[in-house]
Enzyme design. Structure first.
Site, PDB file in Angstrom:
ATOM      1  N   ARG A  34       0.873  -1.171   0.000  1.00 17.50           N
ATOM      2  CA  ARG A  34       0.000   0.000   0.000  1.00 17.50           C
ATOM      3  C   ARG A  34       0.910   1.219   0.000  1.00 17.50           C
ATOM      4  O   ARG A  34       1.580   1.504   0.995  1.00 17.50           O
ATOM      5  CB  ARG A  34      -0.905  -0.033   1.232  1.00 17.50           C
ATOM      6  CG  ARG A  34      -1.788   1.165   1.407  1.00 17.50           C
ATOM      7  CD  ARG A  34      -2.918   1.172   0.431  1.00 17.50           C
ATOM      8  NE  ARG A  34      -3.872   2.200   0.856  1.00 17.50           N
ATOM      9  CZ  ARG A  34      -4.723   2.766   0.059  1.00 17.50           C
ATOM     10  NH1 ARG A  34      -4.781   2.398  -1.203  1.00 17.50           N
ATOM     11  NH2 ARG A  34      -5.542   3.686   0.489  1.00 17.50           N
ATOM     12  N   GLU A 101      -4.766  -7.064  -6.784  1.00 18.53           N
ATOM     13  CA  GLU A 101      -3.394  -7.484  -7.044  1.00 18.53           C
ATOM     14  C   GLU A 101      -3.094  -8.768  -6.263  1.00 18.53           C
ATOM     15  O   GLU A 101      -2.493  -9.706  -6.798  1.00 18.53           O
ATOM     16  CB  GLU A 101      -2.473  -6.347  -6.594  1.00 18.53           C
ATOM     17  CG  GLU A 101      -1.075  -6.388  -7.077  1.00 18.53           C
ATOM     18  CD  GLU A 101      -0.346  -5.125  -6.651  1.00 18.53           C
ATOM     19  OE1 GLU A 101      -0.322  -4.156  -7.440  1.00 18.53           O
ATOM     20  OE2 GLU A 101       0.197  -5.097  -5.524  1.00 18.53           O
TER      21      GLU A 101
END
Length: 184
Positions: A34, A101
């Protein structure tokens, strides 16, 4: 090195030896993280250590993440890697992009025998595995806003659970610099 489930380390030897398949790979390692949590801190140090060690490592360019669907070229990059390192951080599950992802990474683990190593960056591995704590809050928000419904969220939950069940690294009580040196 403190592993989350069982002792784990990245394969030693030249990157071309992991895993033993003969398929051509553009990158040895795909870093999933992230960006707003770790891009300029831990992930940056990890990336630099891997590159210094001669490991061909992909990390996305800032600004690449737009929208909910991951681009085909990114899917190809994930598929072309031998190893994925997933940096689970506090806001990882807030990102539908990161979760998509992750689904792709876990699919490559299953279909292409890609090696996957979770790194728990100041998060409790059981919170990731069971989607409790901050991960539960992220899923509450997704359930209220995700237009594709329960199937997509179920895939995200399964991918998180699967990745968190793998032997990985919990670096909560570690110095980041020490960890990046050991990994590379």
């Amino acid at each position: 090195m403190k592993a989350s489930s069982s002792s784990s380390s990245l394969p030693s030897g030249p990157p071309s030896s992991w895993p033993p398949e003969s398929r051509e790979c553009t990158y040895d390692v795909f870093l999933s993280f992230r960006g707003e949590d770790t891009r300029r801190t831990f992930t940056d140090h990890l990336y630099a250590a891997l590159v210094r060690a001669g490991v061909r490592t992909f990390r996305d360019a800032e600004g690449l993440r737009r929208g909910e669907n991951i681009a085909e070229d990114l899917v190809e990059i994930i598929q072309g890697c031998r190893i994925s390192l997933i940096v689970f951080s506090e806001n990882y599950a807030d990102s539908s992009w990161c979760l998509e992802e992750l689904v792709q990474i876990m699919e490559c683990r299953k279909t292409q025998r890609q090696r996957v190593f979770p790194i728990f960056y100041h998060v409790d591995p059981s919170h990731v595995r069971n989607q409790t704590g901050i991960f539960a809050h992220a899923f509450e928000r997704h359930e209220a806003t995700v237009h594709q419904g329960r199937d997509k969220i179920a895939r995200w939950r399964a991918a998180l659970r699967g990745a968190a069940n793998l032997a990985g690294f919990d670096i909560a009580a570690r110095h980041e610099a020490e960890f990046t040196v050991e990994v590379s």
